[in-house]
Design a protein around this motif. Structure first.
Motif, PDB file in Angstrom:
ATOM      1  N   UNK A  56      -5.367  -2.436  19.909  1.00 40.13           N
ATOM      2  CA  UNK A  56      -4.244  -2.470  20.846  1.00 40.13           C
ATOM      3  C   UNK A  56      -4.469  -3.377  22.054  1.00 40.13           C
ATOM      4  N   UNK A  57      -5.724  -3.711  22.363  1.00 43.43           N
ATOM      5  CA  UNK A  57      -5.937  -4.552  23.554  1.00 43.43           C
ATOM      6  C   UNK A  57      -7.300  -5.217  23.554  1.00 43.43           C
ATOM      7  N   UNK A  58      -7.332  -6.449  24.060  1.00 44.04           N
ATOM      8  CA  UNK A  58      -8.575  -7.087  24.494  1.00 44.04           C
ATOM      9  C   UNK A  58      -8.442  -7.324  25.983  1.00 44.04           C
ATOM     10  N   UNK A  59      -9.532  -7.156  26.690  1.00 44.52           N
ATOM     11  CA  UNK A  59      -9.543  -7.437  28.123  1.00 44.52           C
ATOM     12  C   UNK A  59     -10.796  -8.262  28.404  1.00 44.52           C
ATOM     13  N   UNK A  60     -10.606  -9.589  28.429  1.00 46.05           N
ATOM     14  CA  UNK A  60     -11.744 -10.504  28.593  1.00 46.05           C
ATOM     15  C   UNK A  60     -12.266 -10.493  30.018  1.00 46.05           C
ATOM     16  N   UNK A  61     -13.571 -10.604  30.134  1.00 44.07           N
ATOM     17  CA  UNK A  61     -14.251 -10.652  31.425  1.00 44.07           C
ATOM     18  C   UNK A  61     -14.916 -12.023  31.555  1.00 44.07           C
ATOM     19  N   UNK A  62     -14.919 -12.567  32.774  1.00 45.24           N
ATOM     20  CA  UNK A  62     -15.441 -13.914  32.997  1.00 45.24           C
ATOM     21  C   UNK A  62     -16.440 -13.907  34.143  1.00 45.24           C
ATOM     22  N   UNK A  63     -17.363 -14.873  34.131  1.00 38.43           N
ATOM     23  CA  UNK A  63     -18.117 -15.158  35.355  1.00 38.43           C
ATOM     24  C   UNK A  63     -17.240 -16.133  36.138  1.00 38.43           C
ATOM     25  N   UNK A  64     -17.430 -16.230  37.468  1.00 45.82           N
ATOM     26  CA  UNK A  64     -16.616 -17.183  38.244  1.00 45.82           C
ATOM     27  C   UNK A  64     -16.730 -18.600  37.679  1.00 45.82           C
ATOM     28  N   UNK A  65     -17.928 -19.007  37.287  1.00 49.10           N
ATOM     29  CA  UNK A  65     -18.130 -20.372  36.776  1.00 49.10           C
ATOM     30  C   UNK A  65     -17.405 -20.577  35.445  1.00 49.10           C
ATOM     31  N   UNK A  66     -17.452 -19.547  34.602  1.00 46.44           N
ATOM     32  CA  UNK A  66     -16.779 -19.625  33.305  1.00 46.44           C
ATOM     33  C   UNK A  66     -15.274 -19.803  33.468  1.00 46.44           C
ATOM     34  N   UNK A  67     -14.707 -19.031  34.382  1.00 41.69           N
ATOM     35  CA  UNK A  67     -13.262 -19.137  34.549  1.00 41.69           C
ATOM     36  C   UNK A  67     -12.898 -20.483  35.165  1.00 41.69           C
ATOM     37  N   UNK A  68     -13.697 -20.939  36.120  1.00 44.67           N
ATOM     38  CA  UNK A  68     -13.430 -22.243  36.749  1.00 44.67           C
ATOM     39  C   UNK A  68     -13.499 -23.362  35.701  1.00 44.67           C
TER      40      UNK A  68
END
Ligand code: AVJ
Length: 324
Positions: A279-291
């Motif tokens: 029903x769901x994925x909730x991805x988590x990022x490091x600040x550098x990864x998202x940038x």
């Protein structure tokens, strides 16, 4: 009570037929899945609000803390008198913590939950008569036209809550491109992104002791009964949520705890014990990864605010000026 003059509501709410079509398609594939946007009917939105108050669920209060602590700096980056577009606005606490410093000319909340959107947007229109509020009920993951807005105001997008975590990283690129097109070269996006952290902390946030997240997850089954006339046994499905470290995401499933069957829209779906619906994925990022992800589609990261415990991040991104 009559609606204030600075308020308008555009109803592009998805039809029941969309829910039926996506449920039938999602139950027919293996592994079975139902997209998380269908959590948010009136009941589901209330359950989500209840989740945000659970002691284990740190994202909401941490993000609000960041917005309050850095409001002035944020407002200086985004600029006052903007046309402020908010994606998946849900509850209004977050935007309210910015409105006094940001002082937008227009506020355009977009949300899939009509009752929730209407209540929040009306409250803001009443409390801020100088802000023009143009609310749109819409599934913003699909193509749609924004309501007409003032051509003078520069556009800014606010995408709080780490809702971006629901998208596959590939789809995040498309979403960010769409946002970039909306704000134009030099325009800005303020986005809340949940951070990678100790899996125990993540697992606890999606398995609260009071069972609110479980009720939220199972509400999509109840919604199938309410809206599609589905025949199913709710108690045959249990809430499963866990952090998948290699993929960097929380997964939520509804898992059959005994063999069971769902009948919906004239079709039958049999479940073996242990079989589930994703029903769901909730991805988590490091600040550098998202940038880095944002940079791929032409966003420059101007600033990232994190709390002392490094639980949550708020990024201010700017669309690089196009080739001149
Ligand atoms: C609204 C997608 C950000 O992933 O944390 C909360 C939804 N699901 N608890 C999240 C959610 C279970 C939430 N987002």
């Amino acid at each position: 009570m009559t609606e204030p003059a600075n308020f308008e509501l555009h109803d592009l709410k998805p039809a029941v037929a969309d829910f039926r079509r996506e449920v039938l398609a999602g139950l027919a594939v293996s592994p079975r899945r139902i997209p998380p946007k269908f959590f948010y009917d009136a009941e589901g939105s209330q359950l989500f609000d209840a989740i945000t108050c659970q002691p284990e669920y740190y994202p909401t209060r941490t993000e609000i803390g960041l917005l309050r602590a850095h409001g002035r700096e944020i407002a200086e980056r985004l600029g006052r008198q903007a046309a402020l577009i908010e994606l998946g606005s849900g509850s209004d606490i977050k935007i309210r913590s910015l409105l006094d410093v940001l002082r937008p000319a227009e506020y355009l909340p977009l949300d899939i939950s009509l009752t929730h959107l209407r209540d929040s947007a009306l409250g803001i229109a009443r409390d801020y008569p100088q802000i023009r509020v143009r609310a749109t009920c819409v599934d913003y993951t699909r193509q749609f036209a924004l309501p007409p807005m003032s051509p003078e105001a520069h556009r800014v997008v606010f995408y709080p809550g780490s809702s971006v975590g629901n998208f596959e990283p590939d789809d995040v690129r498309d979403l960010l491109r769409w946002v970039a097109g909306m704000v134009g070269p030099g325009g800005r996006l303020l986005i809340g992104v949940d951070l990678k952290k100790d899996p125990a902390r993540l697992n606890a946030a999606y398995n609260d002791a009071a069972g609110v997240t479980a009720a939220f997850n199972r509400n999509v089954l109840k919604r199938m009964v309410r809206e599609l006339g589905a025949q199913l046994v709710i108690d045959d499905f249990v809430h499963r949520a866990f952090y998948h470290e290699a993929l960097g995401r929380i997964e939520m499933h509804l898992q059959a705890c005994r063999p069971t069957r769902i009948q919906v829209a004239g079709q039958i779906f049999d479940f073996a014990e242990g079989e589930g619906i994703h029903t769901e994925n909730s991805y988590k990022y490091s600040p550098a990864q998202f940038a880095a992800l944002a940079a791929e589609v032409g966003f420059v990261t101007e600033q990232v605010w994190c709390d002392a415990e490094q639980l949550f991040s708020v990024h201010c991104l700017r669309v690089a000026a196009g080739p001149s």
